[in-house]
Design a protein around this motif. Structure first.
Motif, PDB file in Angstrom:
ATOM      1  N   UNK A  73     -14.720  34.993 -88.478  1.00 51.17           N
ATOM      2  CA  UNK A  73     -15.961  35.741 -88.719  1.00 51.17           C
ATOM      3  C   UNK A  73     -16.383  36.332 -87.376  1.00 51.17           C
ATOM      4  N   UNK A  74     -17.314  37.318 -87.428  1.00 53.44           N
ATOM      5  CA  UNK A  74     -17.677  37.997 -86.189  1.00 53.44           C
ATOM      6  C   UNK A  74     -19.150  37.861 -85.820  1.00 53.44           C
ATOM      7  N   UNK A  75     -19.938  37.130 -86.639  1.00 50.90           N
ATOM      8  CA  UNK A  75     -21.364  36.969 -86.329  1.00 50.90           C
ATOM      9  C   UNK A  75     -21.840  35.609 -86.811  1.00 50.90           C
ATOM     10  N   UNK A  76     -22.996  35.193 -86.313  1.00 50.91           N
ATOM     11  CA  UNK A  76     -23.575  33.915 -86.737  1.00 50.91           C
ATOM     12  C   UNK A  76     -23.921  33.939 -88.227  1.00 50.91           C
ATOM     13  N   UNK A  77     -24.444  35.067 -88.694  1.00 46.84           N
ATOM     14  CA  UNK A  77     -24.795  35.177 -90.113  1.00 46.84           C
ATOM     15  C   UNK A  77     -23.568  34.998 -90.990  1.00 46.84           C
ATOM     16  N   UNK A  78     -22.470  35.658 -90.618  1.00 49.36           N
ATOM     17  CA  UNK A  78     -21.220  35.503 -91.363  1.00 49.36           C
ATOM     18  C   UNK A  78     -20.717  34.059 -91.277  1.00 49.36           C
ATOM     19  N   UNK A  79     -20.897  33.453 -90.118  1.00 50.96           N
ATOM     20  CA  UNK A  79     -20.430  32.076 -89.928  1.00 50.96           C
ATOM     21  C   UNK A  79     -21.148  31.124 -90.878  1.00 50.96           C
ATOM     22  N   UNK A  80     -22.467  31.295 -91.032  1.00 52.37           N
ATOM     23  CA  UNK A  80     -23.227  30.426 -91.930  1.00 52.37           C
ATOM     24  C   UNK A  80     -22.830  30.652 -93.388  1.00 52.37           C
ATOM     25  N   UNK A  81     -22.597  31.894 -93.760  1.00 51.12           N
ATOM     26  CA  UNK A  81     -22.158  32.175 -95.135  1.00 51.12           C
ATOM     27  C   UNK A  81     -20.796  31.546 -95.398  1.00 51.12           C
TER      28      UNK A  81
END
Length: 381
Positions: A73-81
């Protein structure tokens, strides 16, 4: 049967022979974006946390030279999802992450090491909100903390309440639950007057297994315990802010701070694995069943704010002044003056004060028993 399933089965057999255990190893995720100390800090944590007892899975950008399984993933938001998806699909059994928002009713149980004794202590809680009612939230924090302690192998954890606003109410609520049949052991302060309400001395020594407080105070305690030796910018000790716990919340998500150094993140990974191996969700379900059998909901009702009377507040004149040498504690600061006036109305001279354990009503020794009875009858203690 697909080749990959056969390969996985053979690999598990080989690992079982090597380790002596054929139990399925937990998989613990680690999101690697967002740390103030960079991705390298998180990778170092993963290296420090490596263990034959569990596997570590990274969630973030692919790292050259890293042999750990990675979901890119490339962002924290994507990481949490991605983390939530992997947890819900049972691909991973727990995850360590930063800056995650839990729903109301869920808060985290921190795990620290007491500086004067080296003893581990749980702080219930450190982030999140168990309830919008402060005192109710602290009582719920106690049950959450006990659940975590038992899943870590502490059969009968001791519970103390930090001396903050609402502490006495929480202590009384816990005592009521015990009287109702809930199996709970209250901690005993090392101070001369004892009791389950904890002072600074107690938490520096790690007196209770579970220290109950509100999450904002708990968050400050975590910062102090983790970074007192480094000046605050690098959290060097402890296990992080812990798992989000709520009655109906089943995701094993453990929180670390953006300031958490590699040793703390590594311990947080171990903490998440400990919960899996301790069968936390079952332990938690059993604990809530036990406390609900002790009229938990009815005790919660007693902690709700009193409704204001519709009529104007009656002005009460103080009885003749007396020298007050005795005191009654356990009254909330916002109710203190009302408690004094309730005694005045009954002809008992009283004054408000602040003792070392919080607000007190001061009376004569001769009036102590009657004053205590009145305050109990009026719901102040």
């Amino acid at each position: 049967m697909p080749k990959n399933i056969i390969a996985e089965a053979l690999l598990e057999i080989a690992e079982g022979i090597e380790s002596g255990s054929f139990a399925k190893k937990p998989k613990i995720g680690l999101t690697i974006l967002g740390s103030e100390h960079g991705v390298e800090n998180m990778l170092e944590a993963a290296r420090l946390a490596k263990s034959p007892a569990y596997d570590i899975v990274l969630i973030g950008p692919k790292q050259e030279g890293c042999d750990l399984e990675t979901y890119e993933v490339s962002s924290e938001e994507e990481a949490h999802k991605k983390m939530e998806e992997l947890l819900d699909k049972k691909v991973i059994d727990g995850c360590v992450t930063l800056h995650y928002t839990f729903p109301i009713g869920v808060s985290t149980i921190g795990r620290v090491v007491a500086p004067s004794t080296g003893r581990e202590m749980l702080i219930a809680t450190t982030t999140g909100t168990s309830s919008l009612n402060r005192v109710e939230g602290m009582l719920r924090n106690a049950i959450a903390g006990v659940s975590v302690a038992k899943s870590l192998g502490i059969e009968k954890p001791t519970v103390g309440v930090l001396n903050v606003d609402g502490a006495k109410q929480v202590e009384r609520a816990l005592e009521t639950l015990i009287e109702n049949g809930y199996d709970l052991e209250l901690a005993e302060s090392v101070r001369a007057d004892g009791g389950a309400v904890l002072r600074g001395n107690d938490i520096l020594r790690g007196v209770p297994d579970v220290c109950v407080t509100d999450s904002l105070t708990g968050n400050i305690l975590m910062k102090v315990f983790s970074a007192f030796s480094t000046g605050g910018s690098y959290e060097a000790t402890g296990f992080g802010y812990g798992p989000g716990v709520g009655k109906d919340f089943d995701r094993n998500i453990c929180i670390v701070s953006r300031a958490s150094g590699a040793p703390v993140v590594a311990h947080a990974i171990k903490y998440a694995a400990d919960l899996v191996m301790g069968n936390f969700n079952k332990v938690k379900a059993d604990e809530y069943k036990a406390v609900e059998g002790a009229s938990f909901d009815k005790v919660i009702e007693t902690l709700q704010p009193k409704k204001e009377a519709a009529e104007e507040t009656e002005t009460v004149e103080a009885p003749p002044k007396e020298i007050v040498t005795d005191s009654i504690s356990g009254i909330e600061i916002l109710d203190l003056e009302d408690a004094v006036q309730a005694l005045w109305k009954e002809g008992i001279y009283a004054e408000s004060g602040m003792g070392c354990t919080g607000p007190i009503v001061m009376i004569t020794e001769a009036n102590h028993a009657k004053a205590e009875e009145i305050l109990k009858d009026k719901g102040f203690i």
